[in-house]
Design a protein around this motif. Structure first.
Motif, PDB file in Angstrom:
ATOM      1  N   LYS A 192      42.978  26.338  32.243  1.00  0.00           N
ATOM      2  CA  LYS A 192      44.174  26.596  31.454  1.00  0.00           C
ATOM      3  C   LYS A 192      44.539  28.078  31.385  1.00  0.00           C
ATOM      4  CE  LYS A 192      43.708  22.539  28.438  1.00  0.00           C
ATOM      5  NZ  LYS A 192      43.578  22.073  27.036  1.00  0.00           N
ATOM      6  N   VAL A 193      43.663  28.944  31.863  1.00  0.00           N
ATOM      7  CA  VAL A 193      43.923  30.384  31.799  1.00  0.00           C
ATOM      8  C   VAL A 193      44.736  30.841  32.995  1.00  0.00           C
ATOM      9  CG1 VAL A 193      42.881  32.671  31.654  1.00  0.00           C
ATOM     10  CG2 VAL A 193      41.822  30.740  30.472  1.00  0.00           C
ATOM     11  N   VAL A 194      44.187  30.666  34.181  1.00  0.00           N
ATOM     12  CA  VAL A 194      44.925  30.965  35.422  1.00  0.00           C
ATOM     13  C   VAL A 194      44.509  29.963  36.490  1.00  0.00           C
ATOM     14  CG1 VAL A 194      45.283  33.441  35.082  1.00  0.00           C
ATOM     15  CG2 VAL A 194      43.175  32.642  36.144  1.00  0.00           C
ATOM     16  N   ARG A 195      45.306  29.879  37.513  1.00  0.00           N
ATOM     17  CA  ARG A 195      44.982  29.036  38.657  1.00  0.00           C
ATOM     18  C   ARG A 195      44.190  29.818  39.698  1.00  0.00           C
ATOM     19  NH1 ARG A 195      49.338  25.903  42.637  1.00  0.00           N
ATOM     20  NH2 ARG A 195      47.782  25.056  44.081  1.00  0.00           N
ATOM     21  N   TYR A 196      44.602  31.073  39.898  1.00  0.00           N
ATOM     22  CA  TYR A 196      44.010  31.867  40.969  1.00  0.00           C
ATOM     23  C   TYR A 196      42.929  32.803  40.412  1.00  0.00           C
ATOM     24  CZ  TYR A 196      48.042  30.104  43.512  1.00  0.00           C
ATOM     25  OH  TYR A 196      48.979  29.284  44.089  1.00  0.00           O
ATOM     26  N   TRP A 197      41.764  32.232  40.149  1.00  0.00           N
ATOM     27  CA  TRP A 197      40.675  33.027  39.590  1.00  0.00           C
ATOM     28  C   TRP A 197      40.153  34.067  40.577  1.00  0.00           C
ATOM     29  CZ3 TRP A 197      39.477  34.186  34.927  1.00  0.00           C
ATOM     30  CH2 TRP A 197      39.751  33.282  33.884  1.00  0.00           C
ATOM     31  N   GLU A 198      40.481  33.915  41.849  1.00  0.00           N
ATOM     32  CA  GLU A 198      40.071  34.927  42.824  1.00  0.00           C
ATOM     33  C   GLU A 198      40.755  36.270  42.559  1.00  0.00           C
ATOM     34  OE1 GLU A 198      42.958  32.169  45.170  1.00  0.00           O
ATOM     35  OE2 GLU A 198      41.653  32.063  43.407  1.00  0.00           O
ATOM     36  N   TRP A 199      41.801  36.249  41.740  1.00  0.00           N
ATOM     37  CA  TRP A 199      42.498  37.482  41.358  1.00  0.00           C
ATOM     38  C   TRP A 199      42.115  37.903  39.943  1.00  0.00           C
ATOM     39  CZ3 TRP A 199      47.846  35.016  42.841  1.00  0.00           C
ATOM     40  CH2 TRP A 199      47.905  34.852  44.238  1.00  0.00           C
ATOM     41  N   ALA A 200      40.937  37.554  39.493  1.00  0.00           N
ATOM     42  CA  ALA A 200      40.542  37.780  38.095  1.00  0.00           C
ATOM     43  C   ALA A 200      40.496  39.247  37.717  1.00  0.00           C
ATOM     44  CB  ALA A 200      39.187  37.141  37.813  1.00  0.00           C
ATOM     45  N   GLN A 201      40.207  40.123  38.688  1.00  0.00           N
ATOM     46  CA  GLN A 201      40.157  41.550  38.380  1.00  0.00           C
ATOM     47  C   GLN A 201      40.299  42.358  39.662  1.00  0.00           C
ATOM     48  OE1 GLN A 201      35.986  43.257  37.930  1.00  0.00           O
ATOM     49  NE2 GLN A 201      35.665  41.216  37.065  1.00  0.00           N
ATOM     50  N   GLY A 202      40.731  43.597  39.490  1.00  0.00           N
ATOM     51  CA  GLY A 202      40.771  44.521  40.616  1.00  0.00           C
ATOM     52  C   GLY A 202      41.991  44.395  41.506  1.00  0.00           C
ATOM     53  N   PHE A 203      41.871  45.008  42.680  1.00  0.00           N
ATOM     54  CA  PHE A 203      42.995  45.139  43.615  1.00  0.00           C
ATOM     55  C   PHE A 203      42.994  43.998  44.637  1.00  0.00           C
ATOM     56  CE2 PHE A 203      45.008  46.782  47.464  1.00  0.00           C
ATOM     57  CZ  PHE A 203      46.197  47.286  46.955  1.00  0.00           C
ATOM     58  N   HIS A 204      44.188  43.459  44.902  1.00  0.00           N
ATOM     59  CA  HIS A 204      44.318  42.348  45.841  1.00  0.00           C
ATOM     60  C   HIS A 204      45.596  42.493  46.669  1.00  0.00           C
ATOM     61  CE1 HIS A 204      41.122  40.169  43.725  1.00  0.00           C
ATOM     62  NE2 HIS A 204      41.668  40.667  42.636  1.00  0.00           N
ATOM     63  N   GLN A 205      45.509  42.077  47.905  1.00  0.00           N
ATOM     64  CA  GLN A 205      46.686  41.961  48.759  1.00  0.00           C
ATOM     65  C   GLN A 205      47.138  40.513  48.686  1.00  0.00           C
ATOM     66  OE1 GLN A 205      47.732  44.762  50.679  1.00  0.00           O
ATOM     67  NE2 GLN A 205      49.626  43.643  51.085  1.00  0.00           N
ATOM     68  N   VAL A 206      48.359  40.296  48.232  1.00  0.00           N
ATOM     69  CA  VAL A 206      48.908  38.943  48.111  1.00  0.00           C
ATOM     70  C   VAL A 206      50.110  38.859  49.042  1.00  0.00           C
ATOM     71  CG1 VAL A 206      49.833  37.193  46.556  1.00  0.00           C
ATOM     72  CG2 VAL A 206      48.149  38.839  45.704  1.00  0.00           C
TER      73      VAL A 206
END
Length: 277
Positions: A230-244
């Protein structure tokens, strides 16, 4: 929340490269703060004081706040702004609201008015130009609000012009793939709270974890971690820098702490220096 393990404040520094960034804006320094949850329980006065001191010590050109300043009841915002008025930056402070800031019907107005009273600019599906016309700052309505609709805002911008987008929930990065977003700043996840070094946030491996645990222990996992789905779908983006896709996303771990506390996931002040690509 003295019974929780919070950890010491971390000042995380990074340089973000932005295509077509004007020469005059190279070296621009941003500070991001997020997820205070200032309610007398989830954020200590000492941690808040340290975060404000670290922010001012960085001598930022611009301070950007990415939501969840209170926890449901908006009343503590009036005490929080007495602390935040000590923040210092060259071009001001800009903020977006999070889901907790709009919990009640009156919450949005109360939080916005309190911020406005000390000169913090709250953006709700709006564009601001504190750094000039060559690098707009876009602030979106919270993802879980009925007013989240980035198209009318994003379509106002010339696609050849770089921009920074403030959006509390990092899940919006998936939706924003259809527009140019040179840097999206988000929070909301608190970094996942419990992180296994070299592996990542436990919640990212939530389903795998459940399968490996004895059935008698499985019922305790939601109590410890909450309902992660219920918090987010994409937990792989939970913290830090990401290229989306073609865009860049940074997710701040926040300052406030929920149960069961933080482990290898310290509260964060983010110092971002902009550079040309």
């Amino acid at each position: 929340m003295h019974w929780l393990f919070t950890g010491r404040l971390s000042v995380d520094k990074l340089t973000v490269k932005i295509a077509e960034l004007p020469t005059s804006l190279q070296g621009t320094k941003l500070v991001q703060l997020s997820d205070f949850h200032y309610d007398g329980l989830r954020l200590s006065e000492e941690m808040l004081e340290n975060a404000i001191a670290a922010t001012n010590e960085a001598e930022p050109d611009l301070i950007l706040l990415t939501g969840d300043y209170v926890t449901d009841d908006p009343t503590p915002i009036h005490q929080l702004v007495l602390r935040l008025k000590h923040l210092q930056s060259r071009y001001g402070i800009y903020a977006v609201l999070g889901n907790h800031d709009i919990h009640y019907n009156h919450s949005k107005q109360e939080v916005t008015s309190a911020f406005t009273s000390i000169g913090i600019n709250v953006l709700w599906n709006e564009i601001a130009y504190p750094l000039g016309q060559e690098l707009p700052i876009v602030g979106l309505a919270d993802y879980w609000s009925r007013e989240f609709n980035p198209a009318p805002v994003m379509n106002q911008l010339d696609p050849t012009i770089p921009r920074i987008v403030l959006s509390h929930n990092p899940d919006t990065a998936k939706i924003l793939e259809q527009w140019r977003v040179d840097l999206q700043l988000s929070g909301h996840t608190h970094g996942g709270h419990i992180v296994i070094p070299g592996i990542g946030p436990v919640v990212f491996h939530y389903k795998k974890l459940l399968k490996q645990l004895p059935k008698k222990l499985r019922r305790w996992v939601p109590f410890l971690l909450g309902d992660c789905s219920k918090v987010v779908r994409y937990w792989e983006w939970a913290q830090g820098f990401h290229q989306v896709a073609d865009n860049q996303l940074y997710v701040n771990r926040g300052l406030g702490t929920y149960r069961p506390g933080r482990l290898f996931c310290p509260p964060e002040v983010t110092v971002i220096t902009l550079d040309s690509q």
